[in-house]
Write a protein that holds these residues in place. Sequence first.
Motif, PDB file in Angstrom:
ATOM      1  N   SER A   1      60.708  71.406  13.070  1.00 17.29           N
ATOM      2  CA  SER A   1      59.322  71.401  13.528  1.00 17.29           C
ATOM      3  C   SER A   1      58.591  70.136  13.117  1.00 17.29           C
ATOM      4  CB  SER A   1      58.590  72.624  12.967  1.00 17.29           C
ATOM      5  OG  SER A   1      58.494  72.559  11.554  1.00 17.29           O
ATOM      6  N   LEU A   2      59.030  69.488  12.024  1.00 19.42           N
ATOM      7  CA  LEU A   2      58.335  68.300  11.528  1.00 19.42           C
ATOM      8  C   LEU A   2      58.784  67.028  12.237  1.00 19.42           C
ATOM      9  CD1 LEU A   2      58.384  69.005   7.678  1.00 19.42           C
ATOM     10  CD2 LEU A   2      56.434  69.208   9.212  1.00 19.42           C
ATOM     11  N   THR A   3      60.077  66.823  12.315  1.00 20.77           N
ATOM     12  CA  THR A   3      60.605  65.550  12.820  1.00 20.77           C
ATOM     13  C   THR A   3      61.612  65.711  13.936  1.00 20.77           C
ATOM     14  OG1 THR A   3      62.317  65.564  11.094  1.00 20.77           O
ATOM     15  CG2 THR A   3      60.253  64.443  10.573  1.00 20.77           C
ATOM     16  N   GLY A   4      61.872  66.952  14.376  1.00 23.36           N
ATOM     17  CA  GLY A   4      62.861  67.155  15.428  1.00 23.36           C
ATOM     18  C   GLY A   4      64.278  66.879  14.973  1.00 23.36           C
ATOM     19  N   ALA A   5      64.545  67.072  13.689  1.00 21.54           N
ATOM     20  CA  ALA A   5      65.871  66.772  13.136  1.00 21.54           C
ATOM     21  C   ALA A   5      66.936  67.683  13.739  1.00 21.54           C
ATOM     22  CB  ALA A   5      65.844  66.935  11.620  1.00 21.54           C
ATOM     23  N   GLN A   6      68.162  67.212  13.770  1.00 20.68           N
ATOM     24  CA  GLN A   6      69.271  67.995  14.310  1.00 20.68           C
ATOM     25  C   GLN A   6      69.629  69.145  13.377  1.00 20.68           C
ATOM     26  OE1 GLN A   6      70.661  67.620  17.356  1.00 20.68           O
ATOM     27  NE2 GLN A   6      69.059  66.076  17.691  1.00 20.68           N
ATOM     28  N   ARG A   7      69.713  68.867  12.084  1.00 19.58           N
ATOM     29  CA  ARG A   7      69.988  69.931  11.123  1.00 19.58           C
ATOM     30  C   ARG A   7      68.656  70.499  10.640  1.00 19.58           C
ATOM     31  NH1 ARG A   7      71.682  67.170   5.365  1.00 19.58           N
ATOM     32  NH2 ARG A   7      70.097  65.532   5.329  1.00 19.58           N
ATOM     33  N   ASN A   8      68.662  71.776  10.394  1.00 19.00           N
ATOM     34  CA  ASN A   8      67.417  72.424  10.017  1.00 19.00           C
ATOM     35  C   ASN A   8      67.464  72.847   8.553  1.00 19.00           C
ATOM     36  OD1 ASN A   8      64.869  73.431  10.308  1.00 19.00           O
ATOM     37  ND2 ASN A   8      65.526  75.423  11.055  1.00 19.00           N
ATOM     38  N   ARG A   9      66.484  72.371   7.801  1.00 19.60           N
ATOM     39  CA  ARG A   9      66.268  72.827   6.433  1.00 19.60           C
ATOM     40  C   ARG A   9      64.766  72.877   6.204  1.00 19.60           C
ATOM     41  NH1 ARG A   9      68.382  67.716   2.741  1.00 19.60           N
ATOM     42  NH2 ARG A   9      67.403  66.035   3.936  1.00 19.60           N
ATOM     43  N   TYR A  10      64.379  73.576   5.158  1.00 19.37           N
ATOM     44  CA  TYR A  10      62.966  73.847   4.942  1.00 19.37           C
ATOM     45  C   TYR A  10      62.459  73.081   3.724  1.00 19.37           C
ATOM     46  CZ  TYR A  10      63.225  77.629   8.340  1.00 19.37           C
ATOM     47  OH  TYR A  10      63.385  78.364   9.492  1.00 19.37           O
TER      48      TYR A  10
ATOM     49  N   ASN B   1      61.249  60.495  -8.062  1.00 17.14           N
ATOM     50  CA  ASN B   1      61.532  59.140  -7.599  1.00 17.14           C
ATOM     51  C   ASN B   1      62.419  59.103  -6.355  1.00 17.14           C
ATOM     52  OD1 ASN B   1      63.777  60.108  -8.926  1.00 17.14           O
ATOM     53  ND2 ASN B   1      64.311  58.145  -9.884  1.00 17.14           N
ATOM     54  N   GLU B   2      62.886  60.283  -5.884  1.00 24.22           N
ATOM     55  CA  GLU B   2      63.752  60.313  -4.704  1.00 24.22           C
ATOM     56  C   GLU B   2      63.068  60.946  -3.478  1.00 24.22           C
ATOM     57  OE1 GLU B   2      67.420  62.234  -5.582  1.00 24.22           O
ATOM     58  OE2 GLU B   2      67.789  61.106  -7.432  1.00 24.22           O
ATOM     59  N   ARG B   3      61.873  61.460  -3.642  1.00 22.88           N
ATOM     60  CA  ARG B   3      61.243  62.237  -2.573  1.00 22.88           C
ATOM     61  C   ARG B   3      60.972  61.406  -1.320  1.00 22.88           C
ATOM     62  NH1 ARG B   3      57.012  65.398  -6.624  1.00 22.88           N
ATOM     63  NH2 ARG B   3      58.641  66.638  -7.688  1.00 22.88           N
ATOM     64  N   SER B   4      60.686  60.123  -1.479  1.00 27.22           N
ATOM     65  CA  SER B   4      60.387  59.272  -0.323  1.00 27.22           C
ATOM     66  C   SER B   4      61.611  58.527   0.195  1.00 27.22           C
ATOM     67  CB  SER B   4      59.283  58.268  -0.684  1.00 27.22           C
ATOM     68  OG  SER B   4      59.695  57.456  -1.779  1.00 27.22           O
ATOM     69  N   SER B   5      62.798  58.866  -0.278  1.00 27.87           N
ATOM     70  CA  SER B   5      64.008  58.177   0.157  1.00 27.87           C
ATOM     71  C   SER B   5      64.426  58.649   1.545  1.00 27.87           C
ATOM     72  CB  SER B   5      65.147  58.412  -0.842  1.00 27.87           C
ATOM     73  OG  SER B   5      65.527  59.779  -0.832  1.00 27.87           O
ATOM     74  N   ASP B   6      65.343  57.881   2.177  1.00 28.64           N
ATOM     75  CA  ASP B   6      65.829  58.230   3.515  1.00 28.64           C
ATOM     76  C   ASP B   6      66.583  59.543   3.539  1.00 28.64           C
ATOM     77  OD1 ASP B   6      64.703  55.963   4.545  1.00 28.64           O
ATOM     78  OD2 ASP B   6      66.554  54.779   4.527  1.00 28.64           O
ATOM     79  N   THR B   7      67.038  59.999   2.380  1.00 26.71           N
ATOM     80  CA  THR B   7      67.770  61.263   2.331  1.00 26.71           C
ATOM     81  C   THR B   7      66.909  62.426   2.816  1.00 26.71           C
ATOM     82  OG1 THR B   7      69.003  60.427   0.429  1.00 26.71           O
ATOM     83  CG2 THR B   7      69.109  62.789   0.828  1.00 26.71           C
ATOM     84  N   TYR B   8      65.611  62.288   2.627  1.00 29.15           N
ATOM     85  CA  TYR B   8      64.703  63.390   2.979  1.00 29.15           C
ATOM     86  C   TYR B   8      63.704  62.970   4.056  1.00 29.15           C
ATOM     87  CZ  TYR B   8      66.642  64.739  -1.507  1.00 29.15           C
ATOM     88  OH  TYR B   8      67.505  65.019  -2.533  1.00 29.15           O
ATOM     89  N   LYS B   9      64.049  61.950   4.842  1.00 28.99           N
ATOM     90  CA  LYS B   9      63.113  61.505   5.880  1.00 28.99           C
ATOM     91  C   LYS B   9      62.917  62.565   6.962  1.00 28.99           C
ATOM     92  CE  LYS B   9      66.584  59.002   8.624  1.00 28.99           C
ATOM     93  NZ  LYS B   9      66.948  57.672   9.187  1.00 28.99           N
ATOM     94  N   ASP B  10      63.887  63.478   7.114  1.00 26.88           N
ATOM     95  CA  ASP B  10      63.712  64.558   8.106  1.00 26.88           C
ATOM     96  C   ASP B  10      62.691  65.585   7.653  1.00 26.88           C
ATOM     97  OD1 ASP B  10      65.684  65.184   6.072  1.00 26.88           O
ATOM     98  OD2 ASP B  10      66.029  67.058   7.162  1.00 26.88           O
ATOM     99  N   LEU B  11      62.254  65.506   6.389  1.00 24.56           N
ATOM    100  CA  LEU B  11      61.294  66.460   5.842  1.00 24.56           C
ATOM    101  C   LEU B  11      59.919  65.835   5.631  1.00 24.56           C
ATOM    102  CD1 LEU B  11      63.563  68.235   3.193  1.00 24.56           C
ATOM    103  CD2 LEU B  11      62.807  69.156   5.385  1.00 24.56           C
ATOM    104  N   TYR B  12      59.687  64.670   6.232  1.00 24.25           N
ATOM    105  CA  TYR B  12      58.396  64.012   6.076  1.00 24.25           C
ATOM    106  C   TYR B  12      57.306  64.819   6.787  1.00 24.25           C
ATOM    107  CZ  TYR B  12      54.717  60.488   6.428  1.00 24.25           C
ATOM    108  OH  TYR B  12      53.529  59.815   6.361  1.00 24.25           O
TER     109      TYR B  12
END
Length: 371
Positions: free
Chosen positions: A213-222, A290-301
């Motif tokens: 719902s946030l970024t249209g990511a292929q995998r879904n996590r909350y 320190n990892e929250r803004s990394s690309d690992t979680y860009k689908d959760l922005y």
Amino acid sequence: KLGVRYDYMQKRYNLLSPRLSFSARYFEKFRLRLAYGISYKAPSMLQLYPGPVYFDIINLSHYSEDDYRSLAVVTTNIHQPTNEHLRPSKGNTLEGGFDFEHKGFSARVTAFHKKIGNGISSSEIIKTYEKQIWEVVEQLPNQAPTLAPTDSSIYVSSKMNYHANSLSSTTNGIEFSVQFPKIKATNTSINLSGNILRTKTQKTTPRIASSVSLTGAQRNRYGVYENATYQISTSRSNLTIAQHIPEIKLLFTLITETNWMYKREIVSLPNPYPLAYYDNRGNYIEIPENERSSDTYKDLYYSPDFDNNTPTPSYFNFHLQVRKETKQGHSFSFYANNFLWHTPTYTDSVSKTINYLNSRVTFGFGLNFKL
């Protein structure tokens, strides 16, 4: 005046609610009022004892042009919430005002400041279930297909609301009412009332949003995020005109409702990056700061634009009531809310959706008999 109220709520809370009030009259026309009090509100029965929540999982949906060959396998999971943990909410109210009366004219103005703690509000959690995959193993002509479970399964998650003592709010407001002298020549009464309110609310529980719902990511996590602090400003008034025709015992009441303002603002903008997330199996995983803004979680922005909205424009609504009395003391009444069927719309500049400001016309009848 000083008073104290005692309540024994939910068989475990001993609550004292003191109230102090003062009033003084001057020149027979003015009266000043001042009051302070503490109050408690118990959870409702619906909040304490909610019904079960049902989650339907579709294991297989088999479609065929022949109705008897279309089948589905559905697993229903039942969750029964328990809310015995809910506590009474507490309110502190300070109010003051004045009354004025002179020759049929009266006015009443009250200003107040109210704080609520431990308020009961709806919050979100994630429920995750294992979904077993079914398949069609045999499909013979003119017969329903044969189905069987497979060895594979996946996990599906869904948000669920629950009640918690997570809300705190502060409301400042002014309420007023004015009664004008009755027009004796026409038996017409006019009353004006209204209020201006500003409420700031904050939740201690986090908010949850899916990556789809946030970024249209292929995998879904909350993702799990801080809740924003909101401020809602409203202003409305009612002009009531009552026309009495005593010769035929008929009373017409016209109410003009004016909604001057509704504005929802963000006072404190939370971090758009997640504090934690739920993986596809429903495990809660905290994210180092320190990892929250990394690309690992860009689908959760969580974009701040999601919280923006367009202030509601001013609009009117009109209600009509008709009451007829008989010589025997009986009465018949009819009411029609939004009797002009006035349904203005506006477009939210953020969501691009069209919103209706009034509901459709509603009406009803009433009968009152004296024996």
